[in-house]
Write an enzyme that holds these catalytic residues in place. Structure first.
Site, PDB file in Angstrom:
ATOM      1  N   GLY A 110     -96.100   8.421 -62.245  1.00 48.15           N
ATOM      2  CA  GLY A 110     -97.535   8.696 -62.283  1.00 48.15           C
ATOM      3  C   GLY A 110     -98.261   7.749 -62.891  1.00 48.15           C
ATOM      4  O   GLY A 110     -97.844   7.147 -64.191  1.00 48.15           O
ATOM      5  N   GLY A 157    -101.760   7.322 -63.405  1.00 51.02           N
ATOM      6  CA  GLY A 157    -103.076   7.488 -63.895  1.00 51.02           C
ATOM      7  C   GLY A 157    -103.887   7.151 -65.284  1.00 51.02           C
ATOM      8  O   GLY A 157    -102.807   6.236 -65.952  1.00 51.02           O
ATOM      9  N   HIS A 196    -116.372  23.398 -60.814  1.00 54.42           N
ATOM     10  CA  HIS A 196    -117.492  22.407 -61.060  1.00 54.42           C
ATOM     11  C   HIS A 196    -119.058  22.859 -60.373  1.00 54.42           C
ATOM     12  O   HIS A 196    -118.704  22.793 -59.129  1.00 54.42           O
ATOM     13  CB  HIS A 196    -117.486  20.988 -61.178  1.00 54.42           C
ATOM     14  CG  HIS A 196    -118.156  20.057 -61.766  1.00 54.42           C
ATOM     15  ND1 HIS A 196    -119.624  19.842 -61.358  1.00 54.42           N
ATOM     16  CD2 HIS A 196    -117.982  19.288 -62.721  1.00 54.42           C
ATOM     17  CE1 HIS A 196    -119.974  19.183 -62.246  1.00 54.42           C
ATOM     18  NE2 HIS A 196    -119.062  18.593 -62.986  1.00 54.42           N
ATOM     19  N   SER A 242    -122.602  14.036 -60.736  1.00 54.75           N
ATOM     20  CA  SER A 242    -122.653  14.257 -62.306  1.00 54.75           C
ATOM     21  C   SER A 242    -123.335  15.700 -62.500  1.00 54.75           C
ATOM     22  O   SER A 242    -124.519  15.923 -62.126  1.00 54.75           O
ATOM     23  CB  SER A 242    -123.211  12.925 -62.853  1.00 54.75           C
ATOM     24  OG  SER A 242    -123.483  13.369 -64.444  1.00 54.75           O
ATOM     25  N   ARG A 272    -120.469  25.159 -67.209  1.00 53.43           N
ATOM     26  CA  ARG A 272    -120.021  24.947 -65.898  1.00 53.43           C
ATOM     27  C   ARG A 272    -119.665  26.294 -65.368  1.00 53.43           C
ATOM     28  O   ARG A 272    -119.908  26.380 -64.250  1.00 53.43           O
ATOM     29  CB  ARG A 272    -118.832  23.777 -65.770  1.00 53.43           C
ATOM     30  CG  ARG A 272    -119.118  22.611 -66.049  1.00 53.43           C
ATOM     31  CD  ARG A 272    -118.046  21.445 -66.022  1.00 53.43           C
ATOM     32  NE  ARG A 272    -118.281  20.109 -66.177  1.00 53.43           N
ATOM     33  CZ  ARG A 272    -117.452  19.246 -66.282  1.00 53.43           C
ATOM     34  NH1 ARG A 272    -116.232  19.413 -66.137  1.00 53.43           N
ATOM     35  NH2 ARG A 272    -117.895  17.926 -66.763  1.00 53.43           N
ATOM     36  N   GLU A 321    -103.394  15.366 -67.326  1.00 53.28           N
ATOM     37  CA  GLU A 321    -103.863  16.558 -66.861  1.00 53.28           C
ATOM     38  C   GLU A 321    -102.427  17.626 -66.417  1.00 53.28           C
ATOM     39  O   GLU A 321    -102.799  18.846 -66.205  1.00 53.28           O
ATOM     40  CB  GLU A 321    -104.744  16.299 -65.469  1.00 53.28           C
ATOM     41  CG  GLU A 321    -105.402  17.569 -64.992  1.00 53.28           C
ATOM     42  CD  GLU A 321    -106.493  17.522 -63.775  1.00 53.28           C
ATOM     43  OE1 GLU A 321    -106.778  16.284 -63.641  1.00 53.28           O
ATOM     44  OE2 GLU A 321    -106.828  18.232 -63.252  1.00 53.28           O
ATOM     45  N   ARG A 351    -112.325  23.208 -69.969  1.00 59.44           N
ATOM     46  CA  ARG A 351    -112.413  21.640 -70.581  1.00 59.44           C
ATOM     47  C   ARG A 351    -113.850  21.437 -70.508  1.00 59.44           C
ATOM     48  O   ARG A 351    -114.879  21.683 -69.623  1.00 59.44           O
ATOM     49  CB  ARG A 351    -111.740  20.710 -69.464  1.00 59.44           C
ATOM     50  CG  ARG A 351    -111.871  19.133 -69.903  1.00 59.44           C
ATOM     51  CD  ARG A 351    -110.936  18.450 -69.192  1.00 59.44           C
ATOM     52  NE  ARG A 351    -111.716  18.221 -67.665  1.00 59.44           N
ATOM     53  CZ  ARG A 351    -112.462  17.549 -67.470  1.00 59.44           C
ATOM     54  NH1 ARG A 351    -112.952  16.783 -68.234  1.00 59.44           N
ATOM     55  NH2 ARG A 351    -112.931  17.160 -66.249  1.00 59.44           N
TER      56      ARG A 351
END
Ligand SMILES: Cc1cc2nc3c(=O)[nH]c(=O)nc-3n(C[C@H](O)[C@H](O)[C@H](O)COP(=O)(O)OP(=O)(O)OC[C@H]3O[C@@H](n4cnc5c(N)ncnc54)[C@H](O)[C@@H]3O)c2cc1C
Ligand code: HEM
Ligand code: FES
Lengths: 253, 640, 230
Positions: B41, B43, B267, B285, B332, B427, B437
């Site tokens: 990975g 990221g 979200h 956002s 959220r 993650e 989170r």
């Protein structure tokens, strides 16, 4: 709510591998929702192909929101399709007319060999970055971030250059398959910022020469790259690269 | 049964990390290059770890699925990254970030890990700036900050709406520098399909070359997994198309415990689905909720009416009504759950009836169009581009979408899993966010792990275990590669005859997960989901249709392998959710709510990390890591 | 420092060469046109021949200047052709649907796409042109007396040539290529040197059009004027 649907005729480049001969195949996509993205339309076509026992059209995509730079092919002679400031994953079917014929081809450049159908190999870009597209600092204790002051104007400008997503549309659209916009954008970002200044001579030299060694063409100042760039990066970045190179030619070190 | 040992250093919170760093064994500089480290990975977590370890002198091999490491899913993060610089002088401190993160996680994370995260957060910003990451700045040249996700201090650093991109490019470039120096070897278009264990220690991986279909073996002294989250279990999510849990799941099957799989963040402000063909959802956002007002029609009969025809008196501003103190700015999970309730009641709007309005009419009236444009211009533009509707004229339609997974492979304080030599960062691990989170803290965690934790703890492991080289000819590699090969052959042979495409089955899984293992869960629903998943898994293994061949580029085969893993992981998520008889953070069980319908945590019984051990017969075993809170007091979140 | 040899063949350096030689050629062409404007004076060629005779006064230094000019042309052609060949190699398989401009900031046009075509046409023109007037001036032209001295009657040479519709068409045609070459070339030369700001870019591109038109019309007018009017 009754949705109007649409039909399009596709001519898609199919090529089973990098060494094999490619050809165009025709497909018809029916009952499309105009709010579909272009890639979702291809997903639908592929589902039908799979059910029919045929090989689906290979194309790359990942984020599907215009930031990762994975997707990209040429639609009717335009990289990422007809809309400006858009990647192909952000293009919607509503920008086409019912009954349109759409020709889809992969990026074509010697330095971007076709892997399969619409998928190409863009490793050359990564090699250009590894030739100098960085500030040579290691991980570890660094001065406080605010000890380097950078005016908002400079930092905004650097950001404009840094916005590149490395999709390769600039190369695809350039009549010379030049990678100058991609290379120039990184050189410019780092030349503008104080952090990048100490090694700017080495950087521009190595990156430009790497670009040449990869077999990209030369910039003829046509500017189609800027027109197709999903992030609308200006060819001023290429001019800046040239100034940097001239500076490097004349510098003592 | 092995007792889970987090290897948490003793001593006061503030000194744990420093103390551990001092205790760690070091690898001699000239020996480092003899040690191979695999990083899967690229990221934020993977690229930063590979760059740093390459620079320290290890021989690093880095792998990613995409055609370039720069395209890892981290690239898509928009909002920002937290750090406790306290530049705005608004009273921020390491302690405050630590406390906010623990509380935001609903008291389900480890104090020691979170404190370390807050401690190194400032180094991340210094590091990124030194690399030339173009963060937003003030006219005077200082870095700009904003407040994010309801935080009471401005501690979020950002680079327009592309913070993840810029941070990732910084880490990617640092890694490419090591590629140039020959310290990191990059393997793009490779998918890790299994972990190779020798004597119970992680000693290598099997990858499939996604262009040629070839199996490849790689041996190393340590393996670092940075493969991201498993949000794509839900098919539709804000995650990138290729995000997956395969690497983590296959490690789980080789013995790594999977912690808190049921903790998923949904979200609230995403662009709703427009049809069955949809392949992913786009996040906007959450700053939009600062000025937008959320509402649905009061009357079911009005849902198809154009919004401007619905008079004020017929609108239900349900968040403002239910949570007068926080209104549209509730966290959220609360915002998401309420949107779902409204739609379940038949009050949802839009073509699919699964959306609520986010209305800027009043804000535009009060502040003027220019001000709103200045604040949200790019988001409005994005919304307009995707939906073909102008949010200055018509209210936006939004719906929650799966966004982030707090659960992941269990790791100790040094980020090592229950398999010695297998480290997990970003993650992909479960470590820092508890049950929920906070905004702008995933980027922070990925880079904290990669730049500042992993390079030292991996070194400590190598020095301490005195690992000996193994060759890829070792029989463990033969056996593991055979397993992988068998699975692919099995899929291809079923795939020739099958009738349902990978995507069809995958969508079914997504639907089960959204309906029963989503924003609001019940024991009954979870058990039903488990049954349905098992049925779907059977269907997959009997009737999946896979085109093409295994010896070349084959997207559907890749996806089939990932789906096979999601079909197992999803069951574990349902099990975990049904075992956790409480509501906390992103995990809401309808049976456990207060009289006012809020989450009811049950600290006396559930203040633990559920770490699951794989079982071939489908009966996974839970190991509990009790969470001890020595520095903060457990409290209840309230937004009334 | 970058070794000069490497620099001048690099994608950036080779454009410096193209650009500087291009500027030199444009400057020459402007001077050339200014001189040739004397052809428009209706005095049976006296002014023009007087102007042309001026070159003889330079003496042997003229050869140095001419050789220099030739070198610039050779360099421009040499770099132009190798650049174009490299560009062609960079895309061995072309698109089925050729690049279809997205407009906006793009300068993709017949002119910009075909610099090598117009350039090669100009190269051929130059050979013919030099033979036609420069070489033939020495070997073919009659003499005429200016201020008591013998000079080649260049005006007669030009006049005879441009009484022939073939040559009129040839020169007019060549000037079309010249116009296209400059239409993109003028702007390009500044961008190649990095001497361009984004704010100027549109203006300079427009100026390039003007320069190209003025020079082209100026040159084109000569054969037409002579053929139809003189
Ligand atoms: C739309 C969106 C916006 C976000 N915005 C924010 C924000 O504003 N602030 C914030 O803090 N967080 C944000 N997040 C969350 C944050 O972006 C992620 O949690 C974080 O980037 C994860 O980083 P990572 O390094 O762990 O993994 P990723 O970036 O997901 O990288 C995973 C890597 O693993 C590779 N990989 C996966 N499987 C395999 C395999 N089997 N074999 C080989 N390689 C494999 C992939 O190729 C990739 O390179 C956002 C997330 C999304 C979806
Ligand atoms: C009177 C003659 C000529 C003039 C005034 C002239 C002028 C110019 C100018 C100003 C440029 C722009 C330079 C740049 O892009 O940086 C240019 C480019 C070019 N010229 Fe010429 N030129 C002339 C003759 C020729 C000839 C004979 C050739 C033959 C090959 C030629 C080939 C080219 C090519 C290929 C370019 C484009 C380079 C590129 O875009 O990459 N030119 N010319
Ligand atoms: S798929 Fe990421 S930019 Fe299109």
């Amino acid at each position: 709510m009754a949705q109007q649907t649409m039909t399009v005729h596709l001519k898609v480049w199919r090529q089973s591998g990098s060494d094999s001969q490619g050809r165009f195949e025709q497909y018809t996509a029916e009952d499309l929702n105009p709010h579909m993205s272009f890639l979702e339309m291809l997903d639908v076509v592929n589902e039908d192909l799979i059910h029919a026992g045929e090989d689906p059209i290979a194309f790359d995509s990942d984020c599907r929101e215009g930031i990762c730079g994975t997707c990209g092919f040429v639609i009717n002679g335009q990289a990422h399709g007809s809309e400006r400031g858009t990647t192909v994953c952000q293009l919607h079917m509503r920008s086409f007319n019912d009954g349109d014929t759409i020709v889809i081809e992969p990026w074509r450049a010697r330095s971007f060999p076709v892997i399969k159908d619409l998928v190409v190999d863009r490793d050359a870009f990564d090699r250009i970055i590894s030739a100098g597209g960085y500030v040579s600092v290691g991980t570890g204790p660094k001065p406080d971030a605010n000890s380097i002051k950078i005016g908002k104007d400079v930092s905004d400008k650097a950001f404009d250059s840094a916005a590149c997503i490395g999709c390769g549309a600039c190369v695809a659209a350039c009549p010379n398959a030049s990678a100058s916009l991609f290379t120039g954008a990184k050189i410019t970002q780092l030349a503008l910022l104080p952090q990048g200044k100490p090694e700017r001579t080495r950087r521009v030299q190595r990156m430009v020469h790497q670009m040449e060694d990869e077999g990209f063409g030369n910039c003829s100042n046509i500017g189609e790259c800027e027109a197709v760039c999903p992030k609308e990066i200006s060819i001023d970045n290429i001019a800046k690269m040239k100034r940097e190179y001239l500076r490097a030619m004349l510098s003592d070190t | 049964m092995t007792k889970l040992d987090a290897r948490m250093p003793d001593g006061p919170l503030q000194q744990k990390w420093e103390q551990r760093l001092e205790e760690m064994k070091l690898v001699a500089p000239n020996n480092k290059k003899k040690h191979d480290v695999i990083v899967v990975g690229t990221g934020l977590a993977g690229a930063s770890a590979a760059a740093t370890m390459g620079e320290l002198g290890y021989s690093v091999k880095a792998f990613c699925i995409q055609d370039s490491p720069r395209r890892a899913h981290s690239i898509a993060a928009q909002g920002g990254i937290n750090a406790t610089k306290n530049y705005p002088n608004d009273g921020d401190s390491i302690w405050r970030l630590f406390y906010d993160t623990i509380k935001g996680g609903d008291f389900r994370s480890r104090e020691g890990n979170v404190y370390r995260l807050a401690q190194v957060s400032n180094h991340i910003i210094d590091q990124a700036v030194a690399q030339g990451v173009p963060f937003a700045r003030e006219y005077g040249g200082d870095l700009a900050n904003r407040s994010f996700g309801g935080a009471q201090v401005s501690r979020t650093f950002y680079a327009r709406g592309q913070t993840g991109q810029q941070l990732l490019l910084g880490a990617f470039q640092a890694m490419m520098r090591q590629v140039d120096r020959g310290k990191v070897k990059m393997y793009p278009r490779r998918e890790m399909l299994d972990l190779v264990l020798v004597d119970g220690v992680a000693r290598g991986i099997i990858t499939r070359n996604l262009v040629t279909g070839e199996m490849e073996r790689h041996a190393a002294d340590a393996v670092v997994l940075c493969t991201g989250g498993y949000g794509r279990t839900y098919f539709l999510s804000t995650n990138a198309f290729n995000s997956n849990a395969t690497a983590a799941w296959r490690c789980h099957k080789r013995g790594a415990y999977f912690a808190n799989p049921c903790y998923v963040q949904i979200h609230p402000t995403c662009i709703p689905q427009s049809g069955d063909y949809q392949s992913k959802l786009t996040l906007m956002s959450e700053s939009l909720r600062n000025d937008g007002r959320v509402w649905v029609p009061k009357d079911e009969a009005d849902v198809d009416k154009p919004p401007h025809q619905i008079p004020e008196s017929e609108r239900d501003y349900y968040l403002e009504r239910k949570y007068p103190a926080f209104g549209n700015l509730v966290p959220r999970d609360v915002a998401s759950r309420n949107a779902k309730y409204m739609c379940d009641k038949g009050l949802g709007v839009g073509a699919t009836g699964r959306a609520v309005y986010l209305d800027f009419r009043d804000a535009i009236e009060e502040q003027g169009r220019d001000v709103i444009e200045d604040k949200y211009g790019n988001l409005f533009h994005m919304y307009h581009k995707i939906t073909d509707e102008d949010p200055y004229e018509v209210p936006m339609r939004i719906y929650p979408a799966v966004h982030y997974t707090m659960g992941g492979l269990w790791v100790d304080y040094e980020l090592m899993s229950t398999i010695p030599g297998l480290f997990v960062a970003g993650e992909a691990n479960f470590s820092d966010h508890g049950a929920n989170r906070l905004g702008a803290s995933a980027l922070m965690q990925g880079l904290a792990d990669g730049y500042f934790v992993i390079p030292f703890t991996v070194g400590n492991f190598i020095a301490e275990y005195d690992v000996q080289k193994v060759s890829t000819d070792h029989k463990a590699f033969d056996a593991t590669e055979d397993d992988v090969q068998d699975q692919i052959e099995r899929m291809m042979s079923i795939g020739k005859e099958g009738s349902r495409t990978v995507i069809e089955i995958y969508r079914d899984l997504g639907k089960i997960m959204y309906d029963q293992v989503g924003m609001s869960r019940t024991k009954e629903g979870l058990e039903q989901a488990r049954e349905e998943i098992v049925g779907l898994r059977e269907e997959f293994w009997n009737d999946v249709k896979i085109p093409g061949r295994a010896d070349g580029y084959n997207k559907m085969l890749e996806l089939a392998g990932r789906l096979a893993d999601f079909l197992e992981l999803s069951e574990l998520m349902a099990i975990d959710a049904s075992e956790r008889d409480e509501s906390c953070g992103g995990h809401f069980r309808e049976e456990y709510q207060t009289d006012e319908g809020e989450a009811l945590r049950r600290d006396d019984e559930f203040c633990y990390v559920a770490a699951w051990e794989y079982d071939e017969d489908g009966d996974p075993k839970m190991h509990k890591e009790e969470l001890e809170f020595e520095n903060v007091e457990l409290s209840t979140r309230s937004y009334k | 420092m970058i070794p000069l040899k490497r620099a001048l063949s690099s994608p950036v350096g080779r454009k410096f060469v193209m650009s500087i030689s291009g500027i030199a050629l444009v400057l020459f062409v402007i001077v050339h046109l200014l001189g040739n404007l004397t052809l428009y004076v209706p005095d049976g060629g006296e002014t023009f021949n007087r102007y042309a005779a001026g070159f003889d006064a330079i003496g042997p230094a003229l050869y140095v200047i001419e050789l220099g000019l030739l070198a610039v042309i050779v360099i421009h052609i040499g770099w132009g052709i190798t650049t174009a060949l490299k560009n062609r190699k960079a895309r061995p398989d072309d698109y089925a649907v050729s690049v279809n401009s997205k407009g906006g900031p793009s300068n993709l046009s017949l002119a910009s796409k075909n610099m090598i075509v117009t350039g090669v046409a100009l190269g051929i023109f130059l050979v013919v042109h030099i033979w036609h007037f420069r070489i033939r001036k020495i070997y073919v032209a009659d003499n005429t007396e200016i201020d008591g001295q013998q000079h080649a009657d260049l005006y007669a040479l030009v006049h005879t040539a441009f009484s022939d519709p073939f040559w009129v068409a040839f020169y007019v045609g060549a000037m079309v290529f010249f116009g296209f070459h400059l239409r993109h070339g003028f702007w390009s030369t500044l961008q190649s040197l990095g001497a361009m700001k984004p704010e100027w870019s549109k203006g300079i591109y427009a100026l390039g059009f003007l320069v190209a038109v003025v020079l082209t019309v100026g040159f084109m007018g000569i054969p037409l004027y002579i053929y139809f009017l003189a």
